[in-house]
Design a protein around this motif. Structure first.
Motif, PDB file in Angstrom:
ATOM      1  N   MET A 298      43.217 107.200  -0.362  1.00 34.38           N
ATOM      2  CA  MET A 298      41.815 107.350   0.050  1.00 34.38           C
ATOM      3  C   MET A 298      41.672 108.051   1.413  1.00 34.38           C
ATOM      4  SD  MET A 298      40.060 103.804  -1.264  1.00 34.38           S
ATOM      5  CE  MET A 298      41.207 102.720  -0.435  1.00 34.38           C
ATOM      6  N   ASN A 299      42.803 108.082   2.199  1.00 32.83           N
ATOM      7  CA  ASN A 299      42.826 108.848   3.455  1.00 32.83           C
ATOM      8  C   ASN A 299      41.794 108.360   4.479  1.00 32.83           C
ATOM      9  OD1 ASN A 299      44.908 110.588   2.608  1.00 32.83           O
ATOM     10  ND2 ASN A 299      43.419 111.831   1.470  1.00 32.83           N
ATOM     11  N   PHE A 300      41.579 107.047   4.539  1.00 34.84           N
ATOM     12  CA  PHE A 300      40.765 106.531   5.643  1.00 34.84           C
ATOM     13  C   PHE A 300      41.538 106.664   6.970  1.00 34.84           C
ATOM     14  CE2 PHE A 300      38.766 104.069   2.117  1.00 34.84           C
ATOM     15  CZ  PHE A 300      37.487 104.580   2.284  1.00 34.84           C
ATOM     16  N   GLN A 301      40.779 106.750   8.057  1.00 38.67           N
ATOM     17  CA  GLN A 301      41.427 106.956   9.358  1.00 38.67           C
ATOM     18  C   GLN A 301      42.178 105.718   9.828  1.00 38.67           C
ATOM     19  OE1 GLN A 301      38.766 108.257  12.413  1.00 38.67           O
ATOM     20  NE2 GLN A 301      40.349 108.421  14.007  1.00 38.67           N
ATOM     21  N   TYR A 302      41.601 104.537   9.615  1.00 37.58           N
ATOM     22  CA  TYR A 302      42.225 103.305  10.081  1.00 37.58           C
ATOM     23  C   TYR A 302      42.848 102.542   8.915  1.00 37.58           C
ATOM     24  CZ  TYR A 302      39.443 104.444  14.170  1.00 37.58           C
ATOM     25  OH  TYR A 302      38.908 105.094  15.236  1.00 37.58           O
ATOM     26  N   MET A 303      44.032 102.940   8.547  1.00 35.06           N
ATOM     27  CA  MET A 303      44.849 102.247   7.555  1.00 35.06           C
ATOM     28  C   MET A 303      46.216 102.040   8.190  1.00 35.06           C
ATOM     29  SD  MET A 303      43.863 104.070   3.924  1.00 35.06           S
ATOM     30  CE  MET A 303      44.739 102.835   2.993  1.00 35.06           C
ATOM     31  N   PRO A 304      46.532 100.780   8.592  1.00 32.64           N
ATOM     32  CA  PRO A 304      47.756 100.524   9.372  1.00 32.64           C
ATOM     33  C   PRO A 304      49.015 101.094   8.723  1.00 32.64           C
ATOM     34  CG  PRO A 304      46.405  98.557   9.259  1.00 32.64           C
ATOM     35  CD  PRO A 304      45.779  99.555   8.344  1.00 32.64           C
ATOM     36  N   GLU A 305      49.116 100.998   7.362  1.00 31.47           N
ATOM     37  CA  GLU A 305      50.341 101.423   6.698  1.00 31.47           C
ATOM     38  C   GLU A 305      50.560 102.930   6.771  1.00 31.47           C
ATOM     39  OE1 GLU A 305      48.060  99.548   5.423  1.00 31.47           O
ATOM     40  OE2 GLU A 305      48.924  97.594   4.949  1.00 31.47           O
ATOM     41  N   LEU A 306      49.500 103.694   7.004  1.00 35.83           N
ATOM     42  CA  LEU A 306      49.662 105.137   7.022  1.00 35.83           C
ATOM     43  C   LEU A 306      50.495 105.600   8.222  1.00 35.83           C
ATOM     44  CD1 LEU A 306      46.098 106.378   5.955  1.00 35.83           C
ATOM     45  CD2 LEU A 306      48.167 106.175   4.563  1.00 35.83           C
ATOM     46  N   ALA A 307      50.391 104.853   9.320  1.00 33.88           N
ATOM     47  CA  ALA A 307      51.163 105.224  10.519  1.00 33.88           C
ATOM     48  C   ALA A 307      52.503 104.519  10.590  1.00 33.88           C
ATOM     49  CB  ALA A 307      50.343 104.901  11.782  1.00 33.88           C
ATOM     50  N   TRP A 308      52.762 103.643   9.637  1.00 33.39           N
ATOM     51  CA  TRP A 308      54.020 102.889   9.642  1.00 33.39           C
ATOM     52  C   TRP A 308      55.147 103.775   9.133  1.00 33.39           C
ATOM     53  CZ3 TRP A 308      55.656  98.745   5.619  1.00 33.39           C
ATOM     54  CH2 TRP A 308      56.768  98.035   6.069  1.00 33.39           C
ATOM     55  N   ARG A 309      56.263 103.708   9.828  1.00 31.54           N
ATOM     56  CA  ARG A 309      57.394 104.577   9.511  1.00 31.54           C
ATOM     57  C   ARG A 309      57.924 104.318   8.100  1.00 31.54           C
ATOM     58  NH1 ARG A 309      62.993 105.055  13.108  1.00 31.54           N
ATOM     59  NH2 ARG A 309      64.040 106.576  11.746  1.00 31.54           N
ATOM     60  N   TYR A 310      57.903 103.024   7.688  1.00 30.91           N
ATOM     61  CA  TYR A 310      58.443 102.669   6.372  1.00 30.91           C
ATOM     62  C   TYR A 310      57.345 102.454   5.315  1.00 30.91           C
ATOM     63  CZ  TYR A 310      62.557 101.803   9.227  1.00 30.91           C
ATOM     64  OH  TYR A 310      63.597 101.939  10.122  1.00 30.91           O
TER      65      TYR A 310
END
Length: 336
Positions: A298-310
């Motif tokens: 969905m490409n929301f800006q605030y999704m914690p997992e999107l910035a997570w390395r794993y």
């Protein structure tokens, strides 16, 4: 005009052969008058597939009832026994439906044969009977013909009923084979369904031919018919027993086929349910990764997992884990 032959049982006449052929209505009248005068022998008239008016000459000579003439010329009569009054003792008409099995088409076919008894004469009419009257004539010897016109009636019925018994036995075997096919693990339904309906048509043809004939044949030997001598009734009783046997066999086969049909439909229903469960299980397995991928797509800006390395390998691992758990659950429940 179709072929007509008139065999006259010799009896006390000087003709050394058991039958003498005469070609038409006038000659039939002479032969009948001679048989009545001598008090021995009888005239046998056979006609194949008569049309309207073809029997008019014989109707006058034999004193046939108008309703009997109509039945003989029209055809397509149900198996029955009719009595008609007349000046010379009246007449008795019996209609039957001979059957034969066509191997080329794998179908039971029916014809028609009608027998009319008089005091010193018998008239047979056949349509699509595959030589029933000819085969009956071949079975009648000099001694049996001494019973009079009733001997011809017995001969025709004997041929017809023997065919009933033989084809009923063949249908029993076919239905038993079909029953084994229905419960076979290799049965997939389509070809079996067509075979069930084909056999159903064959059995129904036999039921329509055999069952209605039982009562007329029973009446022939049980009722006090002047045109059926006591000596002939013993033989007719035997034919009646065989007709009853054939009718009961066909009806039992019809019931068995109905049970096989019901079992086949149940098997098809179970197979369809199994297929539906398998499709539903695989659809559920496909839904899990689709949902997870849809959430993170969905490409929301605030999704914690999107910035997570794993995040990416974790999402894949989640998809695989859930799919394996569902697959194991479906296998245990029998859906897969």
């Amino acid at each position: 005009m179709h072929d007509v032959d008139v065999p006259a049982h010799a009896g006390a006449s000087s003709d050394p052969s058991p039958t003498a052929r005469v070609p038409g209505a006038a000659e039939t009248a002479d032969a009948l008058a001679r048989a009545r005068a001598e008090g021995a022998g009888f005239v046998w008239v056979h006609h194949t597939d008569p049309g309207e008016g073809d029997l008019s000459g014989y109707a006058e000579v034999l004193d046939l009832h108008p309703l009997a003439v109509e039945d003989l010329e029209t055809g397509r009569q149900r198996p029955k026994l009719e009595r008609y009054p007349a000046d010379e003792g009246g007449s008795v008409l019996l209609s039957a439906r001979p059957v034969r099995y066509d191997d080329s088409r794998s179908a039971v076919e029916t014809g028609e044969v009608l027998v009319v008894l008089g005091d010193r004469w018998v008239l047979t009419v056949s349509r699509e009977d595959e030589g029933v009257v000819e085969r009956a004539r071949g079975r009648l010897d000099e001694d049996f013909l001494a019973l009079g016109p009733a001997a011809v009636l017995h001969g025709v019925l004997d041929v017809v009923v023997d065919a009933y018994v033989a084809i009923a036995s063949e249908l029993e075997v076919d239905v038993s084979d079909l029953e084994q096919e229905v419960f076979s693990p290799d049965d997939r339904g389509a070809g079996t369904t067509a075979r069930v309906y084909q056999l159903k048509r064959e059995v129904l043809e036999m039921v329509r031919a055999a069952r209605p004939l039982v009562e007329p044949v029973r009446r022939l030997w049980q009722q006090d018919l002047d045109l059926v001598p006591e000596e002939a009734r013993v033989f007719l009783r035997d034919v009646a027993d065989h007709a009853q046997q054939a009718a009961e066999s066909v009806e039992a086969t019809d019931r068995q086929l109905g049970d096989v049909h019901s079992a086949h439909l149940a098997e098809v229903g179970l197979q369809q349910n199994d297929d539906a469960r398998r499709i539903s299980a695989w659809a559920a397995l496909a839904v899990v990764p689709t949902v997870i991928a849809g959430i993170y797509g969905m490409n929301f800006q605030y999704m914690p997992e999107l910035a997570w390395r794993y995040g990416y390998p974790a999402a894949l691992l989640l998809m695989v884990t859930v799919c394996l758990v569902l697959h194991r659950a479906f296998r245990r429940s029998g859906w897969l």
